[in-house]
Design an enzyme around this catalytic site. Structure first.
Site, PDB file in Angstrom:
ATOM      1  N   GLY A 256       0.698  -1.742  -0.217  1.00 51.53           N
ATOM      2  CA  GLY A 256      -0.130   0.340  -0.062  1.00 51.53           C
ATOM      3  C   GLY A 256       1.011   1.247  -0.316  1.00 51.53           C
ATOM      4  O   GLY A 256       0.746   2.360  -1.156  1.00 51.53           O
ATOM      5  N   HIS A 257       1.838   1.029   0.766  1.00 51.47           N
ATOM      6  CA  HIS A 257       2.811   2.467   0.571  1.00 51.47           C
ATOM      7  C   HIS A 257       3.282   2.175  -0.450  1.00 51.47           C
ATOM      8  O   HIS A 257       3.720   3.747  -0.362  1.00 51.47           O
ATOM      9  CB  HIS A 257       4.186   1.890   1.942  1.00 51.47           C
ATOM     10  CG  HIS A 257       3.329   2.201   3.453  1.00 51.47           C
ATOM     11  ND1 HIS A 257       3.687   0.998   4.646  1.00 51.47           N
ATOM     12  CD2 HIS A 257       3.053   3.186   4.318  1.00 51.47           C
ATOM     13  CE1 HIS A 257       2.922   1.839   4.866  1.00 51.47           C
ATOM     14  NE2 HIS A 257       3.116   2.732   4.794  1.00 51.47           N
TER      15      HIS A 257
ATOM     16  N   ASP B 254      -8.113   4.818   4.714  1.00 49.95           N
ATOM     17  CA  ASP B 254      -7.887   4.997   6.098  1.00 49.95           C
ATOM     18  C   ASP B 254      -8.839   6.582   5.157  1.00 49.95           C
ATOM     19  O   ASP B 254      -8.622   7.168   4.994  1.00 49.95           O
ATOM     20  CB  ASP B 254      -6.836   5.568   6.424  1.00 49.95           C
ATOM     21  CG  ASP B 254      -5.846   4.739   7.663  1.00 49.95           C
ATOM     22  OD1 ASP B 254      -6.159   4.017   8.288  1.00 49.95           O
ATOM     23  OD2 ASP B 254      -4.721   4.946   6.249  1.00 49.95           O
TER      24      ASP B 254
ATOM     25  N   LEU C   6      -4.310  -4.825   3.505  1.00 49.60           N
ATOM     26  CA  LEU C   6      -2.980  -4.572   3.487  1.00 49.60           C
ATOM     27  C   LEU C   6      -2.569  -3.348   5.147  1.00 49.60           C
ATOM     28  O   LEU C   6      -3.462  -2.432   4.788  1.00 49.60           O
ATOM     29  CB  LEU C   6      -1.854  -3.614   3.118  1.00 49.60           C
ATOM     30  CG  LEU C   6      -1.487  -5.191   2.004  1.00 49.60           C
ATOM     31  CD1 LEU C   6      -1.282  -5.028   0.413  1.00 49.60           C
ATOM     32  CD2 LEU C   6      -0.415  -5.941   2.819  1.00 49.60           C
TER      33      LEU C   6
HETATM   34  O1  PAF Z   1      -1.905   6.573   7.613  1.00 45.80           O
HETATM   35  C1  PAF Z   1      -0.882   6.922   8.414  1.00 45.80           C
HETATM   36  O2  PAF Z   1       0.664   6.193   8.417  1.00 45.80           O
HETATM   37  C2  PAF Z   1      -0.161   8.079  10.019  1.00 45.80           C
HETATM   38  O3  PAF Z   1      -1.816   8.364  10.125  1.00 45.80           O
HETATM   39  C3  PAF Z   1      -0.133   9.379   8.974  1.00 45.80           C
HETATM   40  C4  PAF Z   1      -1.080  10.016   7.986  1.00 45.80           C
HETATM   41  C5  PAF Z   1       1.723   9.066   8.248  1.00 45.80           C
HETATM   42  C6  PAF Z   1       0.520  10.538  10.016  1.00 45.80           C
HETATM   43  O4  PAF Z   1       1.279   9.642  11.118  1.00 45.80           O
END
Ligand code: PAF
Length: 291
Positions: free
Chosen positions: A30-31, A142, A176
């Site tokens: 996902g990242h 999210d 994920l």
């Molecule tokens: O989604 C996340 O991983 C966190 O909430 C974020 C946006 C990096 C803020 O710490």
């Protein structure tokens, strides 16, 4: 790729349009999808890597959040990231200034994790102010966080464009999350009920079901026997509970499987009066989380 520790050091290396991917590390696909989107849309890609203590309501959850900077640096390099921003500590002292979003920050996740979105909004505002990106990439997994950040940007006039990207799922449908590494093989079947229920509800919505309670109960039915925090159909912008699916919305749920808390959702957009569900994208291989 350069690893940078301060805002000024990061900004000193910028060329052209800057795309930021805010993360708390322990990367998964996902990242990587967010980094790839940023790579396509921006000239300089910055990934922030900081486990933000302000957004954890439970100290035990913060303490055990998975961390591995060397692993993450290798993955970011492969994804074509230019700058990995790893601050020593963004909040050496508890900040006196915090950003609380009334209404949409207090519902759903906000009701179960008091202070969570204040922590998120405060750190994201600090990243926007310090890194000054033109574009910022967040995952639709999210969905409420996306709503909170869009509203933060609007209310405080940050000159940044927020781009929400589809949820990435494992081949069995599980969304994920860095927390998935804590699921034992025994717990996985229960965890899978979350995406199953949501995906079934997405089918029903596309087949014409518009009633919020009916869509929610499809998910609850699938989650029988699981510890459920909430199942809710909410509007994408205000995160208001919806009686009917008559505007852009998301159907979200949060469950606890053993010690692991999982969230997931499907988003709905209206295209020429028809409901179109965003179920995310599926991997066809095992996630690198488990390698
Ligand atoms: O989604 C996340 O991983 C966190 O909430 C974020 C946006 C990096 C803020 O710490």
């Amino acid at each position: 790729m350069d690893l940078v520790r301060s805002f000024a050091e990061a900004r000193g290396r910028y060329l052209g349009r800057v795309g930021l991917v805010p993360t708390m590390g322990f990367f998964h696909e996902g990242h990587l999808a967010l980094m790839q989107a940023a790579r396509q849309g921006a000239d300089t890609v910055v990934v922030s890597h900081f486990v933000n203590p302000l957004q954890f309501d439970d100290p035990a959850d913060l303490a055990r959040y998975p961390r591995d900077l060397d692993r993450d640096a290798g993955l970011a390099e492969t994804a074509g990231v230019d700058l990995l921003f790893v601050p020593q500590d963004l909040f050496p002292a508890a900040p006196a200034t915090r950003i609380a979003l009334e209404g949409l920050g207090a519902r759903l996740e906000g009701a179960f994790r008091p202070g969570h979105f204040t922590g998120v909004a405060t750190v994201v505002a600090k990243l926007f102010a310090g890194l000054q990106p033109d574009l910022a990439y967040f995952g639709r997994k999210d969905a409420q966080q996306v709503a909170v950040i869009r509203r933060l940007v609007e209310d405080l006039s940050f000159p940044v464009r927020v781009l929400a990207q589809p949820t990435v799922r494992e081949s069995d449908g599980l969304a994920l999350s860095s927390r998935n590494v804590f699921l034992t093989p025994d717990q996985r079947p229960q965890a899978l009920l979350l995406s199953r229920g949501l995906l079934e509800a997405a089918e029903a919505a596309e087949a014409g079901e518009r009633n919020g309670a009916a869509l929610e109960s499809l998910v609850r039915h699938r989650l029988a026997g699981v510890d459920v925090d909430y199942v809710a159909l909410a509007s994408q912008d205000q995160v208001e509970r919806l009686t009917d699916l008559d505007r852009p919305a998301f159907l979200a749920a949060a469950v606890r499987v053993g010690e692991v808390r999982l969230i997931d959702n499907v988003s709905f957009d209206l295209v020429a009066g028809e409901v179109v569900a965003d179920r995310g994208v599926r991997l066809d291989h095992q996630s690198l989380l488990y390698r």
